[in-house]
Write a protein that holds these residues in place. Structure first.
Motif, PDB file in Angstrom:
ATOM      1  N   ALA A  50     -11.928   2.308 -49.654  1.00  0.00           N
ATOM      2  CA  ALA A  50     -10.641   2.869 -50.087  1.00  0.00           C
ATOM      3  C   ALA A  50     -10.197   2.272 -51.420  1.00  0.00           C
ATOM      4  CB  ALA A  50      -9.581   2.628 -49.017  1.00  0.00           C
ATOM      5  N   ASP A  51     -10.372   0.980 -51.575  1.00  0.00           N
ATOM      6  CA  ASP A  51     -10.013   0.331 -52.846  1.00  0.00           C
ATOM      7  C   ASP A  51     -10.880   0.851 -53.986  1.00  0.00           C
ATOM      8  OD1 ASP A  51      -8.134  -1.134 -51.483  1.00  0.00           O
ATOM      9  OD2 ASP A  51      -9.321  -2.979 -51.399  1.00  0.00           O
ATOM     10  N   LEU A  52     -12.178   1.012 -53.706  1.00  0.00           N
ATOM     11  CA  LEU A  52     -13.092   1.530 -54.723  1.00  0.00           C
ATOM     12  C   LEU A  52     -12.688   2.932 -55.152  1.00  0.00           C
ATOM     13  CD1 LEU A  52     -15.836   1.397 -56.306  1.00  0.00           C
ATOM     14  CD2 LEU A  52     -16.877   2.434 -54.270  1.00  0.00           C
ATOM     15  N   LEU A  53     -12.400   3.787 -54.182  1.00  0.00           N
ATOM     16  CA  LEU A  53     -12.061   5.174 -54.495  1.00  0.00           C
ATOM     17  C   LEU A  53     -10.735   5.261 -55.244  1.00  0.00           C
ATOM     18  CD1 LEU A  53     -13.142   6.925 -51.166  1.00  0.00           C
ATOM     19  CD2 LEU A  53     -14.412   6.772 -53.313  1.00  0.00           C
ATOM     20  N   GLU A  54      -9.785   4.422 -54.869  1.00  0.00           N
ATOM     21  CA  GLU A  54      -8.494   4.445 -55.559  1.00  0.00           C
ATOM     22  C   GLU A  54      -8.638   4.071 -57.027  1.00  0.00           C
ATOM     23  OE1 GLU A  54      -4.004   2.486 -55.190  1.00  0.00           O
ATOM     24  OE2 GLU A  54      -5.598   1.883 -53.811  1.00  0.00           O
ATOM     25  N   ALA A  55      -9.550   3.159 -57.321  1.00  0.00           N
ATOM     26  CA  ALA A  55      -9.706   2.687 -58.699  1.00  0.00           C
ATOM     27  C   ALA A  55     -10.673   3.532 -59.514  1.00  0.00           C
ATOM     28  CB  ALA A  55     -10.181   1.233 -58.689  1.00  0.00           C
ATOM     29  N   GLU A  56     -11.646   4.163 -58.858  1.00  0.00           N
ATOM     30  CA  GLU A  56     -12.753   4.763 -59.608  1.00  0.00           C
ATOM     31  C   GLU A  56     -12.960   6.252 -59.365  1.00  0.00           C
ATOM     32  OE1 GLU A  56     -14.594   3.085 -61.751  1.00  0.00           O
ATOM     33  OE2 GLU A  56     -13.854   1.060 -61.353  1.00  0.00           O
ATOM     34  N   ALA A  57     -12.226   6.887 -58.434  1.00  0.00           N
ATOM     35  CA  ALA A  57     -12.594   8.237 -58.005  1.00  0.00           C
ATOM     36  C   ALA A  57     -11.420   9.201 -58.049  1.00  0.00           C
ATOM     37  CB  ALA A  57     -13.161   8.182 -56.590  1.00  0.00           C
ATOM     38  N   THR A  58     -11.759  10.464 -58.168  1.00  0.00           N
ATOM     39  CA  THR A  58     -10.809  11.567 -57.992  1.00  0.00           C
ATOM     40  C   THR A  58     -11.482  12.616 -57.114  1.00  0.00           C
ATOM     41  OG1 THR A  58     -11.616  12.661 -60.008  1.00  0.00           O
ATOM     42  CG2 THR A  58      -9.711  11.174 -60.236  1.00  0.00           C
ATOM     43  N   ASP A  59     -10.670  13.559 -56.627  1.00  0.00           N
ATOM     44  CA  ASP A  59     -11.186  14.691 -55.829  1.00  0.00           C
ATOM     45  C   ASP A  59     -12.040  14.196 -54.661  1.00  0.00           C
ATOM     46  OD1 ASP A  59     -10.023  16.400 -57.753  1.00  0.00           O
ATOM     47  OD2 ASP A  59     -11.826  16.256 -58.994  1.00  0.00           O
ATOM     48  N   VAL A  60     -11.485  13.320 -53.850  1.00  0.00           N
ATOM     49  CA  VAL A  60     -12.242  12.687 -52.758  1.00  0.00           C
ATOM     50  C   VAL A  60     -12.242  13.581 -51.532  1.00  0.00           C
ATOM     51  CG1 VAL A  60     -12.408  10.676 -51.256  1.00  0.00           C
ATOM     52  CG2 VAL A  60     -11.639  10.407 -53.628  1.00  0.00           C
ATOM     53  N   THR A 115     -15.461  12.496 -57.510  1.00  0.00           N
ATOM     54  CA  THR A 115     -15.793  12.612 -58.930  1.00  0.00           C
ATOM     55  C   THR A 115     -15.503  11.282 -59.602  1.00  0.00           C
ATOM     56  OG1 THR A 115     -15.229  14.964 -58.946  1.00  0.00           O
ATOM     57  CG2 THR A 115     -15.319  13.847 -61.074  1.00  0.00           C
ATOM     58  N   HIS A 116     -16.455  10.829 -60.396  1.00  0.00           N
ATOM     59  CA  HIS A 116     -16.304   9.565 -61.122  1.00  0.00           C
ATOM     60  C   HIS A 116     -16.644   9.813 -62.585  1.00  0.00           C
ATOM     61  CE1 HIS A 116     -16.593   5.305 -62.099  1.00  0.00           C
ATOM     62  NE2 HIS A 116     -17.836   5.474 -62.532  1.00  0.00           N
ATOM     63  N   ARG A 117     -15.636   9.681 -63.427  1.00  0.00           N
ATOM     64  CA  ARG A 117     -15.831   9.910 -64.864  1.00  0.00           C
ATOM     65  C   ARG A 117     -16.443  11.282 -65.125  1.00  0.00           C
ATOM     66  NH1 ARG A 117     -17.925   3.832 -66.722  1.00  0.00           N
ATOM     67  NH2 ARG A 117     -16.036   2.731 -66.027  1.00  0.00           N
ATOM     68  N   ASP A 118     -15.845  12.286 -64.480  1.00  0.00           N
ATOM     69  CA  ASP A 118     -16.215  13.703 -64.659  1.00  0.00           C
ATOM     70  C   ASP A 118     -17.591  14.036 -64.093  1.00  0.00           C
ATOM     71  OD1 ASP A 118     -13.787  14.232 -65.983  1.00  0.00           O
ATOM     72  OD2 ASP A 118     -14.648  13.566 -67.892  1.00  0.00           O
ATOM     73  N   ALA A 119     -18.176  13.144 -63.300  1.00  0.00           N
ATOM     74  CA  ALA A 119     -19.493  13.412 -62.718  1.00  0.00           C
ATOM     75  C   ALA A 119     -19.403  13.341 -61.195  1.00  0.00           C
ATOM     76  CB  ALA A 119     -20.520  12.404 -63.219  1.00  0.00           C
ATOM     77  N   PRO A 120     -20.158  14.206 -60.479  1.00  0.00           N
ATOM     78  CA  PRO A 120     -20.131  14.181 -59.015  1.00  0.00           C
ATOM     79  C   PRO A 120     -20.879  12.950 -58.473  1.00  0.00           C
ATOM     80  CG  PRO A 120     -21.771  15.752 -59.772  1.00  0.00           C
ATOM     81  CD  PRO A 120     -21.057  15.257 -60.998  1.00  0.00           C
ATOM     82  N   VAL A 121     -20.310  12.348 -57.449  1.00  0.00           N
ATOM     83  CA  VAL A 121     -20.900  11.169 -56.816  1.00  0.00           C
ATOM     84  C   VAL A 121     -20.767  11.322 -55.312  1.00  0.00           C
ATOM     85  CG1 VAL A 121     -20.874   8.645 -56.648  1.00  0.00           C
ATOM     86  CG2 VAL A 121     -20.173   9.750 -58.778  1.00  0.00           C
ATOM     87  N   ALA A 122     -21.749  10.802 -54.578  1.00  0.00           N
ATOM     88  CA  ALA A 122     -21.666  10.750 -53.118  1.00  0.00           C
ATOM     89  C   ALA A 122     -21.917   9.315 -52.671  1.00  0.00           C
ATOM     90  CB  ALA A 122     -22.675  11.692 -52.479  1.00  0.00           C
ATOM     91  N   LEU A 123     -21.165   8.876 -51.657  1.00  0.00           N
ATOM     92  CA  LEU A 123     -21.327   7.532 -51.097  1.00  0.00           C
ATOM     93  C   LEU A 123     -21.598   7.682 -49.600  1.00  0.00           C
ATOM     94  CD1 LEU A 123     -19.242   4.394 -51.922  1.00  0.00           C
ATOM     95  CD2 LEU A 123     -19.745   4.950 -49.545  1.00  0.00           C
TER      96      LEU A 123
END
Length: 446
Positions: A50-60, A115-123
């Motif tokens: 949750a901390d990672l997504l709040e700082a680094e992600a959008t459109d979760v 989305t991280h820096r306009d790129a799709p990411v999956a965790l």
């Protein structure tokens, strides 16, 4: 279902979600980086994410993932499985013992799309490796090369690792592993232990022994930072040896209670087969103390062991004790009733055992102090103490504890708290004159 209402797809394939999220990209355009975190990370994992997504992600977006039978749940398997493709399922959680009244919880398996820096990411989060033991949790980050590829994925994993190290609910606790009884064996879930209060007054040992223990453990820990600054190793191996019942385990309880801030791992001899997993936890929760009681069970003669496999397991323990990581803040404590049976590599080679300290049978002064300690809620005349000390040469602390209990039992049967001569005589006769085997079982020399 009413016309026009929402529909739920109970057979939605995970691969379809992945394809949609990474639309326009080919498989070879993606990079997957994975890391296995120790089992101690599980109750803190969701908070770290949750901390990672709040700082680094959008459109979760999050989806639960059904498990693969007998196979690790990895990104490569999610996109390649054709026979029984994993499907989207509701989030599943497990309760975890964290030593508090309310258990912690951990997601079993699932994927966060973002989305991280306009790129799709999956965790992807899943249980590491085998479903039959509890080796930890596996986290994979899937990143496009355009979004930063391997370096960006490693950076996100590093942020999670830092968060998990700094906030573990297990740090500073006393832990042990259950042992799986399946045919595959392995370490089971973590258990958290509440330590009894043990003061220095409760540790009754000869003064030279106690002083040696204080120097070897407490003074060493006090100077650990300075030793590290001057280039010295900050790990230590301590062997406590002596006859059964002399107080080795009791001293360890005192040590663990006093070493606030240290994580303690209690390891049985049979669990050394999985020592790599133990050490993964110890390294993650430094400063740590690893306790292995009855170490002589590891050191049977080579011809009695199960060939090369057993020797590899023993060497795994020895290598971790041999200073492979000089800056590790890990204290190893081994105990044995039979030091002569230990492997020469453990017993003699410097760097594996830094100090061996004998916990001897209690001398006359210690026997008197033990009697007073164990009988503190009774009335124990000094004449009884002196008589007991004279008749109990070469007995263990465990013998003295049982003697105090039996004298109290006989006194209470007479409806009094004051121990009398007849109570002492009956207790000593039962314990000393019932044969060699009885005396040995109680902790008296035969």
């Amino acid at each position: 279902m009413a016309d026009g209402g929402p529909t739920v797809d109970f057979e939605e394939r995970v691969v379809d979600r992945i394809t949609k999220h990474f639309a326009g990209l080919r498989t070879r355009d993606l990079t997957t980086m994975g890391r296995v975190f120790p089992t101690t990370a599980r109750p803190d994992l969701e908070t770290a994410i949750a901390d990672l997504l709040e700082a680094e992600a959008t459109d979760v977006d999050f989806v639960g993932v059904s498990a693969l039978n007998y196979r690790p749940l990895k990104f490569s398997a999610l996109i390649s499985e054709r026979r029984e493709p994993p499907i989207v399922v509701p989030a599943e959680y497990q309760d975890i013992d964290i030593g508090d009244e309310t258990p912690g919880r951990c997601i079993v398996s699932g994927i966060w799309f973002f989305t991280h820096r306009d790129a799709p990411v999956a965790l992807l989060v899943s249980q590491a490796e085998r479903p039959y033991d509890d080796p930890g949790v596996r986290v994979e980050v899937v990143m496009s090369e355009a979004g930063g590829g391997r370096d960006a994925a490693q950076r996100l994993l590093g942020i999670m690792a830092k968060s998990l190290t700094e906030r573990s609910v297990y740090a500073g606790r006393t832990l042990s592993f259950t042992t799986q009884r399946s045919y595959m064996g392995g370490l089971g879930a973590l258990q958290v232990h509440q330590l009894p209060t043990v003061s220095l007054e409760d540790v009754i040992l000869p003064r030279p022994t106690l002083e040696a223990l204080q120097r070897t453990v407490f003074r060493f820990v006090e100077t650990r930072a300075a030793l590290k600054e001057h280039g010295f190793s900050t790990k230590r191996g301590l062997l406590l040896y002596g006859p059964p019942g002399t107080g080795k385990t009791h001293f360890i309880r005192y040590l663990l209670f006093q070493m606030a801030g240290h994580t303690a791992l209690l390891v049985t001899a049979e669990q050394v087969a999985y020592f790599n997993q133990v050490m993964m936890v110890a390294r993650a929760l430094q400063p740590a103390i690893v306790v292995i009681e009855d170490a002589d069970l590891l050191a049977r003669a080579r011809e009695e062991r199960d060939g090369d496999c057993s020797q590899v397991l023993l060497n795994s323990l020895l290598n971790h004790m041999d200073g492979l990581t000089e800056d590790a803040e890990i204290l190893f404590i081994l105990t044995t009733n039979r030091p002569e049976t230990l492997e020469a590599a453990v017993r003699d080679r410097p760097g594996r055992i830094d100090q061996a300290i004998e916990i001897p049978l209690p001398d006359a002064e210690c026997r008197a102090r033990l009697l007073r300690l164990y009988s503190e809620r009774m009335t124990l005349p000094e004449s009884i103490v002196e008589a007991c000390v004279r008749r109990t040469d070469s007995v263990s602390a465990a013998f003295i504890r049982e003697l105090a209990r039996r004298m109290a039992q006989f006194a209470l049967l007479r409806d009094t708290k004051e121990v009398g001569d007849e109570d002492m005589q009956l207790a000593l006769d039962e314990m000393l004159n019932a044969g060699d085997f009885n005396s040995m079982a109680l902790g008296a020399a035969s």
